[in-house]
Enzyme design. Structure first.
Site, short mmCIF file in Angstrom:
data_model
loop_
_atom_site.label_atom_id
_atom_site.label_comp_id
_atom_site.label_asym_id
_atom_site.label_seq_id
_atom_site.Cartn_x
_atom_site.Cartn_y
_atom_site.Cartn_z
N GLU A 91 0.84 -1.20 0.00
CA GLU A 91 0.00 0.00 0.00
C GLU A 91 0.88 1.25 0.00
O GLU A 91 1.90 1.31 0.68
CB GLU A 91 -0.88 -0.02 1.26
N LYS A 132 -9.65 0.54 -2.04
CA LYS A 132 -9.97 0.18 -0.66
C LYS A 132 -11.42 0.54 -0.35
O LYS A 132 -11.85 1.67 -0.54
CB LYS A 132 -9.03 0.91 0.29
N CYS A 157 -4.59 -3.07 4.00
CA CYS A 157 -4.30 -2.65 5.37
C CYS A 157 -5.36 -3.13 6.37
O CYS A 157 -5.58 -4.33 6.50
CB CYS A 157 -4.14 -1.13 5.42
#
Length: 553
Positions: free
Chosen positions: A298, A359, A410
């Site tokens: 990321e 995301k 994440c």
């Protein structure tokens, strides 16, 4: 689910502590009772700290069972109000220690988030006190732990699942249960073991006080608690696969950890491009086998490659050097000037950027600011989040070379439904692109690694963690760590991992068992509360009857 029966044998009854509030002078709490109240509060706080020690980086997983048992004993027979206070006293130190990795942002952020999360444990504490008067209370106590996590995983702003009992048991005998019912089943088993242990302890104490032999409840409770811990050994965890893929995980590192990890423009991107070019040189020299795919973490590109020609050229140069499809983490402009998107982009050495995943669950106050206009006026630190992250609208299943991956970014690894959806929609290996540079050397990376280990077992998939500055890791489908990096170092992990198509029972049943347990907890509390109200009314009527004057004939 059948409703519980609201009565117990007479010798099992415990008198609840009277509700706090204005009392006549004669009924004021005695010093001994006040002292006992504070003692329970202190024990609850110590139990919360013990639970935090069950999680990484400490990893003393048996403490998760003992902490549950302690809270069950402390709330047993209390009023709902007292139980709520004990749950809160348990929750605050638990979350402050667990979330101490937030300290680079500020201790006020740690304490503030801990207070919010502890409110859910206060609700659970009230529920534990209410249901402790029901027959079969160890069962309802375990169910309430699932109910509490079910609420906390969703509220507020999409929830914050950190601190689930399952995440303290990602390398314990209970871990294989994740393949049957995911994290909720592991939590239920941990909590059930703890409440049964509490049940056994209560029976043993009563036997000692009455100078009698240990009752059968002690033996049954102890054996039941042990059985729940060991039952995971009987659960098969699928690991076999017909196909494999050679992967290289690139950890480019950052020059400085903390809130300003990005440093100067192009720094982080150049670190990852340079590490990839070193990998290409090692392949050319015959030092390592050529991978089938390369994975960047990321935010590996700190500039939008679609609007910054230099960033595009640097990525393309590195991908062409290694010569295989590469998953690139990048921040790209959103649909308007107020938004940015956190993406994983498939970058082909011949055709350039292709499919991408955005995301879906941005972190509130970290990646977007709820009530921005109002809160930014009083919390100036929120202005550091210059633009809100725009959420994606589809899962992370993408074709990366020969591998069909399920990408999550994440903190998304903490959310059951996001990972489950990526697997059920065809992901044969789970990829976790993450950037923990803000929290290096705080324990946060170890906690996230533990979650990834549980996901591997839950879905029967290898998990590949690519982190900007650590910890990157290769996790086998059985949850064991094949390779890992340290923190704050540049490194490349080369590994061969299985590509699996089969689904676990947890994949098939989805969130169904969690909802059943969660609703069961709510119903048990409602039933117990209704019974308590009826008893209180009956006691008042009886007391009023005794005070009525006697009339003579």
């Amino acid at each position: 689910m059948a409703l519980p029966v609201s009565h117990e044998q007479p010798e099992q009854q415990e008198q609840p502590v009277a509700e706090e509030g204005p009392q006549p002078a004669a009924a004021a709490p005695a010093p001994g009772r006040r002292k006992a109240w504070w003692a329970r509060t202190g024990l609850a706080a110590l139990s919360g700290l013990a639970l935090a020690l069950a999680f990484p980086p400490f990893d003393v997983w048996p403490l998760s069972i003992l902490a549950v048992a302690a809270l069950a004993l402390l709330t047993r027979g209390r009023t709902a109000r007292h139980g709520a206070w004990l749950g809160f006293a348990f929750g605050v130190p638990f979350f402050v220690l667990l979330l101490s990795w937030l300290r680079p942002v500020g201790w006020d952020a740690t304490v503030g988030l801990s207070l919010i999360e502890a409110l859910f444990l206060a609700l659970m504490g009230a529920g534990l006190a209410l249901t402790s008067k029901l027959r079969g209370w160890p069962l309802w106590g375990a169910v309430l732990w699932v109910t509490q996590e079910w609420m906390r995983d969703r509220l507020p702003f999409g929830g914050f699942p950190w601190g689930r009992l399952a995440f303290a048991n990602t390398a314990s005998p209970l871990t294989p249960l994740a393949a049957l019912g995911g994290a909720p089943l592991v939590t239920f088993a941990v909590a059930g073991s703890g409440t049964l242990l509490a049940w056994a302890a209560l029976a043993a104490v009563r036997a000692r006080r009455t100078d009698t032999e240990l009752p059968w409840r002690t033996a049954v409770g102890a054996v039941g608690a042990l059985a729940l811990v060991l039952v995971g050994y009987a659960v098969p965890v699928p690991t076999s696969a017909d196909d494999t893929v050679k992967v290289a995980l690139v950890q480019g590192n950052v020059d400085r950890p903390g809130m300003d990890f990005l440093g100067r423009p192009m720094e982080v991107l150049d670190n990852h491009a340079t590490a990839t070019e070193k990998l290409a040189a090692d392949v050319a020299a015959g030092k390592v086998a050529k991978p089938d795919v390369v994975i960047w973490p990321e935010n590996a590109s700190d500039l939008d490659p679609f609007t910054d020609p230099a960033a595009y050229a640097r990525i393309d140069e590195a991908v062409k050097a290694v010569g295989v499809p590469t998953l690139v983490g990048a921040l790209v402009d959103g649909p308007d000037e107020q938004h940015v998107q956190n993406e994983g982009i498939v970058w082909d050495p011949a055709t350039g950027p292709g499919a991408s995943y955005t995301k879906q669950h941005p972190v509130p106050f970290g990646e977007y600011v709820p009530f921005r206009e109002e809160l930014s006026k009083v919390i100036s630190r929120l202005q550091r989040v210059a633009r809100d992250f725009y959420p994606g609208d589809h899962n992370g299943v993408m074709q990366l070379g020969p591998a069909r991956i399920g990408d999550v970014i994440c903190f998304e690894v903490a959310y059951d439904e996001i990972v489950r959806d990526a697997v059920n929609q065809g992901g044969r290996v789970i990829v976790v692109q993450t950037n923990n540079a803000t929290y290096n050397n705080t324990g946060q990376t170890e906690q996230q690694l533990a979650m990834s280990r549980l996901r591997a077992v839950e879905h029967g998939r290898a998990v590949l963690i690519a982190a900007t500055s650590g910890v990157s890791a290769v996790i086998n489908p059985d949850g064991s760590v094949q390779q890992r990096t340290g923190e704050m170092e540049q490194a490349v992990l080369n590994a061969v991992v299985p590509l699996r198509d089969g689904k676990t029972l947890a994949d098939r049943v989805g969130a169904g068992p969690e909802w059943v347990l969660a609703v069961g907890g709510v119903l048990a509390c409602a039933f117990a509360a209704t019974g308590a109200v009826r008893r209180r009314r009956a006691e008042r009527r009886a007391a009023d009857g005794e005070r009525e004057p006697q009339h003579t004939a």
